[in-house]
Write a protein that holds these residues in place. Sequence first.
Motif, short mmCIF file in Angstrom:
data_model
loop_
_atom_site.label_atom_id
_atom_site.label_comp_id
_atom_site.label_asym_id
_atom_site.label_seq_id
_atom_site.Cartn_x
_atom_site.Cartn_y
_atom_site.Cartn_z
N LEU A 1 0.78 -1.24 0.10
CA LEU A 1 0.06 -0.14 -0.08
C LEU A 1 0.80 1.36 -0.05
CD1 LEU A 1 -2.81 -1.05 2.49
CD2 LEU A 1 -3.06 -0.80 0.04
N LEU A 2 1.93 1.21 0.76
CA LEU A 2 2.78 2.55 0.80
C LEU A 2 3.56 2.54 -0.70
CD1 LEU A 2 4.29 4.61 2.37
CD2 LEU A 2 6.03 2.84 2.99
N LEU A 3 4.01 1.48 -1.23
CA LEU A 3 4.45 1.69 -2.61
C LEU A 3 3.59 2.24 -3.63
CD1 LEU A 3 6.66 1.30 -4.43
CD2 LEU A 3 6.05 -1.16 -4.86
N MET A 4 2.20 1.78 -3.45
CA MET A 4 1.16 2.10 -4.14
C MET A 4 0.99 3.78 -4.03
SD MET A 4 -3.04 1.06 -4.66
CE MET A 4 -3.51 1.88 -3.13
N ALA A 5 0.95 3.93 -2.94
CA ALA A 5 0.65 5.58 -2.66
C ALA A 5 1.97 6.42 -3.13
CB ALA A 5 0.60 5.82 -1.26
N LEU A 6 3.16 5.73 -3.17
CA LEU A 6 4.45 6.50 -3.57
C LEU A 6 4.46 6.41 -5.05
CD1 LEU A 6 7.14 7.74 -3.19
CD2 LEU A 6 7.98 5.55 -3.41
N PHE B 1 1.06 0.46 -17.68
CA PHE B 1 1.67 -0.33 -16.82
C PHE B 1 1.50 0.07 -15.38
CE2 PHE B 1 5.54 -1.43 -14.21
CZ PHE B 1 5.36 -2.71 -14.07
N MET B 2 1.60 1.56 -15.06
CA MET B 2 1.23 1.93 -14.00
C MET B 2 -0.16 1.52 -13.25
SD MET B 2 3.93 3.68 -12.77
CE MET B 2 3.33 4.96 -11.66
N ILE B 3 -1.25 1.69 -14.12
CA ILE B 3 -2.36 1.28 -13.76
C ILE B 3 -2.33 -0.34 -13.33
CG2 ILE B 3 -4.71 0.89 -14.32
CD1 ILE B 3 -4.42 3.67 -15.93
N TRP B 4 -1.85 -1.03 -13.98
CA TRP B 4 -1.67 -2.50 -13.82
C TRP B 4 -1.05 -2.72 -12.73
CZ3 TRP B 4 2.26 -5.89 -13.06
CH2 TRP B 4 2.00 -7.18 -13.10
N LEU B 5 0.11 -2.11 -12.25
CA LEU B 5 0.81 -2.12 -11.22
C LEU B 5 -0.06 -1.87 -10.03
CD1 LEU B 5 3.60 -3.07 -9.72
CD2 LEU B 5 4.50 -0.99 -10.33
N ALA B 6 -0.56 -0.79 -9.90
CA ALA B 6 -1.29 -0.20 -8.82
C ALA B 6 -2.51 -0.97 -8.65
CB ALA B 6 -1.85 1.13 -9.18
N SER B 7 -3.05 -1.68 -9.58
CA SER B 7 -4.20 -2.71 -9.35
C SER B 7 -3.68 -3.92 -8.57
CB SER B 7 -4.63 -2.93 -10.56
OG SER B 7 -5.36 -1.65 -11.24
N LEU B 8 -2.55 -4.26 -8.98
CA LEU B 8 -1.92 -5.47 -8.38
C LEU B 8 -1.52 -5.18 -6.87
CD1 LEU B 8 -0.66 -8.35 -8.71
CD2 LEU B 8 1.48 -7.26 -9.66
N LEU C 1 -2.87 -3.11 -5.05
CA LEU C 1 -3.91 -3.11 -4.26
C LEU C 1 -4.69 -4.27 -3.88
CD1 LEU C 1 -6.03 -0.96 -2.66
CD2 LEU C 1 -7.27 -0.87 -5.16
N LEU C 2 -4.79 -5.11 -4.99
CA LEU C 2 -5.30 -6.33 -4.73
C LEU C 2 -4.59 -7.11 -4.02
CD1 LEU C 2 -6.69 -7.03 -8.26
CD2 LEU C 2 -8.12 -6.65 -6.37
N PHE C 3 -3.04 -7.23 -3.94
CA PHE C 3 -2.15 -8.09 -3.18
C PHE C 3 -2.47 -7.62 -1.93
CE2 PHE C 3 1.89 -7.99 -0.94
CZ PHE C 3 2.04 -9.44 -0.80
N ALA C 4 -2.48 -6.43 -1.44
CA ALA C 4 -2.64 -5.92 0.07
C ALA C 4 -4.16 -6.29 0.47
CB ALA C 4 -2.57 -4.36 -0.11
N GLY C 5 -5.08 -6.07 -0.07
CA GLY C 5 -6.57 -6.41 0.18
C GLY C 5 -6.67 -7.98 0.35
N SER C 6 -6.05 -8.70 -0.44
CA SER C 6 -6.19 -10.29 -0.30
C SER C 6 -5.45 -10.73 0.61
CB SER C 6 -5.89 -11.01 -1.72
OG SER C 6 -4.48 -10.66 -2.06
N GLY C 7 -4.18 -10.11 0.93
CA GLY C 7 -3.29 -10.53 1.99
C GLY C 7 -3.66 -10.27 3.52
N ILE C 8 -4.46 -8.90 3.70
CA ILE C 8 -4.96 -8.53 4.78
C ILE C 8 -6.31 -9.52 5.32
CG2 ILE C 8 -6.13 -6.97 5.90
CD1 ILE C 8 -4.27 -4.76 4.52
N GLY C 9 -7.05 -9.74 4.10
CA GLY C 9 -8.18 -10.70 4.23
C GLY C 9 -7.90 -11.94 4.47
N ILE C 10 -6.62 -12.60 4.03
CA ILE C 10 -6.22 -13.78 4.37
C ILE C 10 -5.74 -13.92 5.79
CG2 ILE C 10 -4.46 -15.54 3.98
CD1 ILE C 10 -4.26 -14.93 0.82
N GLN C 11 -5.10 -13.16 6.47
CA GLN C 11 -4.66 -12.71 7.78
C GLN C 11 -5.96 -12.99 8.75
OE1 GLN C 11 -1.85 -14.14 8.01
NE2 GLN C 11 -0.24 -12.80 7.96
N SER C 12 -6.91 -11.94 8.11
CA SER C 12 -7.92 -11.91 9.06
C SER C 12 -8.79 -13.30 9.23
CB SER C 12 -9.24 -11.01 8.41
OG SER C 12 -10.21 -10.50 9.16
#
Length: 206
Positions: free
Chosen positions: A15-20, A62-69, A71-82
């Motif tokens: 998420l930090l990298l996406m914001a940067l 590419f920037m949109i693809w990377l931002a989507s990746l 965001l989805l990586f962070a969201g799914s990871g937090i969901g998996i941990q929850s």
Amino acid sequence: MSLLAEHNIPFAAALLLMALLALLQALGLSGIELDPEASADADTSGPLDGLLSVAGVRHVPFMIWLASLLLLFAGSGIGIQSIAIDLLGGPLNRWIAAAAACVVSLPATAMLSRPLSRILPRDETTAVELESLVGRRATITLGRASAGSPARAIVKDRFGHPHHVMVEPHDAAGEIRDGEMVLLVRRERETFYGVPLQDWQLTPMD
């Protein structure tokens, strides 16, 4: 569950990298951009080309693809941990959770890129190299072109998008008037050199 907990570090970092990246893009400081249509038009056939297409990189910038990746990586990871905390009483090892999030986020990003490609403005995804305009037809729109005195012209790239360029006659003794159509035969830095179409027997290029 805290985003900054140790087991969520990979997802917080994403998420930090996406914001940067978003900040750099907003400030115009990011040079990371790929034109998916231009890339697909290039001779890049092979396993890598197929992998990029399956991953969705060919469909959006590419920037949109990377931002989507990210965001989805962070969201799914937090969901998996929850889910792990609810079912197992504690989170998974952060690297195991990150691997699982990759398995989820990569195909999800590929699926998301296709509808995104239909929504995004086309002008933002079809940047081309100036050299690719050589061999195209241009129309003088402002001024009279002569040796050392270029005139403004408009030329369409292979996607049909217009570009404004400066054109001089290929023949140093020649002159091209406002409204005339020329064939761009070469380029030197930012200046193109053209030959009036009436001097050539051409087949339509568009």
